[in-house]
Design a protein around this motif. Structure first.
Motif, PDB file in Angstrom:
ATOM      1  N   LEU A 193     -21.096 -14.128 -50.096  1.00 44.50           N
ATOM      2  CA  LEU A 193     -21.712 -15.454 -50.073  1.00 44.50           C
ATOM      3  C   LEU A 193     -21.005 -16.374 -49.090  1.00 44.50           C
ATOM      4  O   LEU A 193     -21.637 -17.238 -48.459  1.00 44.50           O
ATOM      5  N   TYR A 194     -19.707 -16.196 -48.922  1.00 44.12           N
ATOM      6  CA  TYR A 194     -18.952 -17.048 -48.010  1.00 44.12           C
ATOM      7  C   TYR A 194     -19.306 -16.823 -46.540  1.00 44.12           C
ATOM      8  O   TYR A 194     -18.809 -17.548 -45.673  1.00 44.12           O
ATOM      9  N   GLU A 229     -19.733  -3.928 -49.064  1.00 44.26           N
ATOM     10  CA  GLU A 229     -20.651  -3.231 -48.168  1.00 44.26           C
ATOM     11  C   GLU A 229     -21.979  -2.894 -48.839  1.00 44.26           C
ATOM     12  O   GLU A 229     -22.956  -2.593 -48.158  1.00 44.26           O
ATOM     13  N   THR A 230     -22.023  -2.924 -50.167  1.00 41.16           N
ATOM     14  CA  THR A 230     -23.269  -2.631 -50.881  1.00 41.16           C
ATOM     15  C   THR A 230     -24.153  -3.868 -51.018  1.00 41.16           C
ATOM     16  O   THR A 230     -25.232  -3.788 -51.584  1.00 41.16           O
ATOM     17  N   LEU A 231     -23.678  -5.017 -50.521  1.00 40.04           N
ATOM     18  CA  LEU A 231     -24.367  -6.292 -50.711  1.00 40.04           C
ATOM     19  C   LEU A 231     -24.980  -6.804 -49.422  1.00 40.04           C
ATOM     20  O   LEU A 231     -24.518  -6.484 -48.327  1.00 40.04           O
ATOM     21  N   GLN A 232     -25.992  -7.646 -49.567  1.00 40.27           N
ATOM     22  CA  GLN A 232     -26.673  -8.240 -48.417  1.00 40.27           C
ATOM     23  C   GLN A 232     -27.090  -9.665 -48.752  1.00 40.27           C
ATOM     24  O   GLN A 232     -27.460  -9.965 -49.890  1.00 40.27           O
ATOM     25  N   ILE A 233     -27.023 -10.534 -47.752  1.00 45.22           N
ATOM     26  CA  ILE A 233     -27.462 -11.922 -47.898  1.00 45.22           C
ATOM     27  C   ILE A 233     -28.794 -12.116 -47.188  1.00 45.22           C
ATOM     28  O   ILE A 233     -28.990 -11.628 -46.067  1.00 45.22           O
ATOM     29  N   GLN A 234     -29.707 -12.819 -47.838  1.00 51.23           N
ATOM     30  CA  GLN A 234     -30.952 -13.233 -47.185  1.00 51.23           C
ATOM     31  C   GLN A 234     -31.271 -14.658 -47.652  1.00 51.23           C
ATOM     32  O   GLN A 234     -30.676 -15.163 -48.599  1.00 51.23           O
ATOM     33  N   ASN A 235     -32.207 -15.300 -46.945  1.00 49.75           N
ATOM     34  CA  ASN A 235     -32.608 -16.677 -47.278  1.00 49.75           C
ATOM     35  C   ASN A 235     -31.395 -17.606 -47.391  1.00 49.75           C
ATOM     36  O   ASN A 235     -31.336 -18.485 -48.258  1.00 49.75           O
ATOM     37  N   SER A 236     -30.423 -17.412 -46.513  1.00 52.61           N
ATOM     38  CA  SER A 236     -29.167 -18.152 -46.613  1.00 52.61           C
ATOM     39  C   SER A 236     -29.339 -19.660 -46.439  1.00 52.61           C
ATOM     40  O   SER A 236     -28.504 -20.441 -46.898  1.00 52.61           O
ATOM     41  N   ASP A 237     -30.444 -20.071 -45.791  1.00 51.60           N
ATOM     42  CA  ASP A 237     -30.680 -21.507 -45.593  1.00 51.60           C
ATOM     43  C   ASP A 237     -30.810 -22.263 -46.914  1.00 51.60           C
ATOM     44  O   ASP A 237     -30.589 -23.478 -46.966  1.00 51.60           O
ATOM     45  N   LYS A 238     -31.128 -21.554 -47.988  1.00 53.36           N
ATOM     46  CA  LYS A 238     -31.291 -22.193 -49.296  1.00 53.36           C
ATOM     47  C   LYS A 238     -29.977 -22.677 -49.888  1.00 53.36           C
ATOM     48  O   LYS A 238     -29.979 -23.512 -50.805  1.00 53.36           O
ATOM     49  N   ILE A 239     -28.850 -22.138 -49.407  1.00 48.66           N
ATOM     50  CA  ILE A 239     -27.578 -22.468 -50.047  1.00 48.66           C
ATOM     51  C   ILE A 239     -26.553 -23.104 -49.111  1.00 48.66           C
ATOM     52  O   ILE A 239     -25.411 -23.337 -49.508  1.00 48.66           O
ATOM     53  N   VAL A 240     -26.937 -23.380 -47.883  1.00 50.06           N
ATOM     54  CA  VAL A 240     -26.008 -24.046 -46.964  1.00 50.06           C
ATOM     55  C   VAL A 240     -25.568 -25.382 -47.560  1.00 50.06           C
ATOM     56  O   VAL A 240     -26.390 -26.155 -48.057  1.00 50.06           O
ATOM     57  N   ARG A 241     -24.268 -25.627 -47.547  1.00 50.11           N
ATOM     58  CA  ARG A 241     -23.655 -26.858 -48.064  1.00 50.11           C
ATOM     59  C   ARG A 241     -23.883 -27.045 -49.576  1.00 50.11           C
ATOM     60  O   ARG A 241     -23.883 -28.166 -50.065  1.00 50.11           O
ATOM     61  N   LYS A 242     -24.087 -25.965 -50.288  1.00 44.47           N
ATOM     62  CA  LYS A 242     -24.292 -26.047 -51.732  1.00 44.47           C
ATOM     63  C   LYS A 242     -23.053 -25.571 -52.486  1.00 44.47           C
ATOM     64  O   LYS A 242     -22.245 -24.794 -51.982  1.00 44.47           O
ATOM     65  N   GLU A 252     -15.573 -10.773 -56.879  1.00 40.00           N
ATOM     66  CA  GLU A 252     -14.883 -11.050 -55.616  1.00 40.00           C
ATOM     67  C   GLU A 252     -15.716 -10.594 -54.426  1.00 40.00           C
ATOM     68  O   GLU A 252     -15.862 -11.318 -53.437  1.00 40.00           O
ATOM     69  N   ALA A 253     -16.266  -9.386 -54.516  1.00 39.56           N
ATOM     70  CA  ALA A 253     -17.097  -8.874 -53.433  1.00 39.56           C
ATOM     71  C   ALA A 253     -18.333  -9.751 -53.222  1.00 39.56           C
ATOM     72  O   ALA A 253     -18.704 -10.061 -52.088  1.00 39.56           O
ATOM     73  N   CYS A 254     -18.957 -10.171 -54.324  1.00 40.29           N
ATOM     74  CA  CYS A 254     -20.137 -11.045 -54.222  1.00 40.29           C
ATOM     75  C   CYS A 254     -19.777 -12.378 -53.572  1.00 40.29           C
ATOM     76  O   CYS A 254     -20.506 -12.891 -52.718  1.00 40.29           O
ATOM     77  N   ARG A 258     -11.108  -0.532 -58.541  1.00 41.11           N
ATOM     78  CA  ARG A 258     -11.647  -1.888 -58.518  1.00 41.11           C
ATOM     79  C   ARG A 258     -10.660  -2.869 -57.912  1.00 41.11           C
ATOM     80  O   ARG A 258     -11.041  -3.835 -57.266  1.00 41.11           O
ATOM     81  N   LEU A 259      -9.385  -2.613 -58.123  1.00 39.62           N
ATOM     82  CA  LEU A 259      -8.374  -3.500 -57.572  1.00 39.62           C
ATOM     83  C   LEU A 259      -8.212  -3.322 -56.064  1.00 39.62           C
ATOM     84  O   LEU A 259      -7.854  -4.258 -55.358  1.00 39.62           O
ATOM     85  N   SER A 260      -8.485  -2.125 -55.562  1.00 35.76           N
ATOM     86  CA  SER A 260      -8.155  -1.827 -54.170  1.00 35.76           C
ATOM     87  C   SER A 260      -9.363  -1.677 -53.250  1.00 35.76           C
ATOM     88  O   SER A 260      -9.195  -1.580 -52.040  1.00 35.76           O
ATOM     89  N   ARG A 261     -10.595  -1.681 -53.810  1.00 33.10           N
ATOM     90  CA  ARG A 261     -11.743  -1.318 -52.987  1.00 33.10           C
ATOM     91  C   ARG A 261     -12.869  -2.329 -53.026  1.00 33.10           C
ATOM     92  O   ARG A 261     -14.023  -1.991 -52.857  1.00 33.10           O
ATOM     93  N   TRP A 262     -12.516  -3.622 -53.204  1.00 33.16           N
ATOM     94  CA  TRP A 262     -13.600  -4.591 -53.236  1.00 33.16           C
ATOM     95  C   TRP A 262     -14.362  -4.627 -51.919  1.00 33.16           C
ATOM     96  O   TRP A 262     -15.543  -4.934 -51.877  1.00 33.16           O
TER      97      TRP A 262
END
Length: 226
Positions: free
Chosen positions: A209-210, A174-187, A203-205, A165-169
């Protein structure tokens, strides 16, 4: 069976010590409630939760409601929430932390609450994300929006060792995906989870998001391991 179903909806015994609850008690008896190790970290922005991410992740604020100790009350609560279908615990802890945050300088800073996601196979198995109700109650307290269709987990991962967990974030990311990103711009996003230990999952999440421009991220969890 019907009696068990009623007790699931309206628990009549303490989730920690299993003593019969009094009329003015909800989920946890007064004795056990007083024994829960509350952190009050939301009152100190340089607290141990935030320090978990020093040098690894830029976050605005961070807090955890309780200290997690093995074979103690908080472990019983989170176990019942995650594995025994007691979603009311998430609601209870969310209302509790939400009230604390709404009475602090967090009140005007958070726009959106996003839960750490579960993979669809785990979600199907459990039937719910254990942090959903926790996040919704915090959102209600802070007049923020709860959104669970932004950050998705697209592949399942096995439980990793502390070293992993310390070394492989990065592999977790890589297991995550972003969608509907327009909902959180400048939030300003509050990322919520049940437990912070090494911080690798959060940290990975957050790194994922960044990828969305002009956002800020804070973190809140039910508990932190000592």
């Amino acid at each position: 069976m019907f009696h068990d179903f009623i007790n699931l909806l309206y628990p009549t015994v303490c989730h920690i010590c299993e003593a019969e609850l009094l009329k003015n008690e909800e989920l946890i008896c007064t004795s056990c409630l007083h024994d829960l190790p509350v952190t009050s970290y939301h009152l100190d922005n340089e607290n141990p939760v935030k320090k978990v991410f020093y040098g690894r992740l830029k976050i605005e604020k961070a807090t955890a409601l309780l200290h997690f100790r093995k074979k103690a009350g908080v472990q019983h609560l989170i176990h019942d929430l995650k594995y025994r279908g007691h979603r009311e615990i998430g609601t209870y802890l969310g209302k509790w932390l939400g009230t604390e945050l709404s009475n602090s300088d967090w009140n005007t800073k958070i726009d959106v609450i996003i839960p750490v996601p579960l993979h669809k196979s785990r979600l199907k198995e459990r039937g719910y994300n254990q942090v959903e109700d926790f996040g919704k109650e915090i959102a209600a307290s802070l007049n923020a929006e709860y959104i669970d269709d932004i950050l998705l987990k697209i592949s399942s991962t096995q439980t990793q060792t502390l070293k992993d967990r310390l070394s492989r974030w990065g592999k977790l990311e890589e297991t995550l995906q972003i969608q509907n990103s327009d909902k959180i711009v400048r939030k300003h996003i509050l990322l919520v989870d049940d437990l912070v230990t090494t911080g690798a999952t959060l940290e990975a999440c957050a790194h994922k998001l960044y990828e969305v421009p002009d956002i800020k991220i804070s973190i809140a969890t039910m508990a932190i391991t000592d």
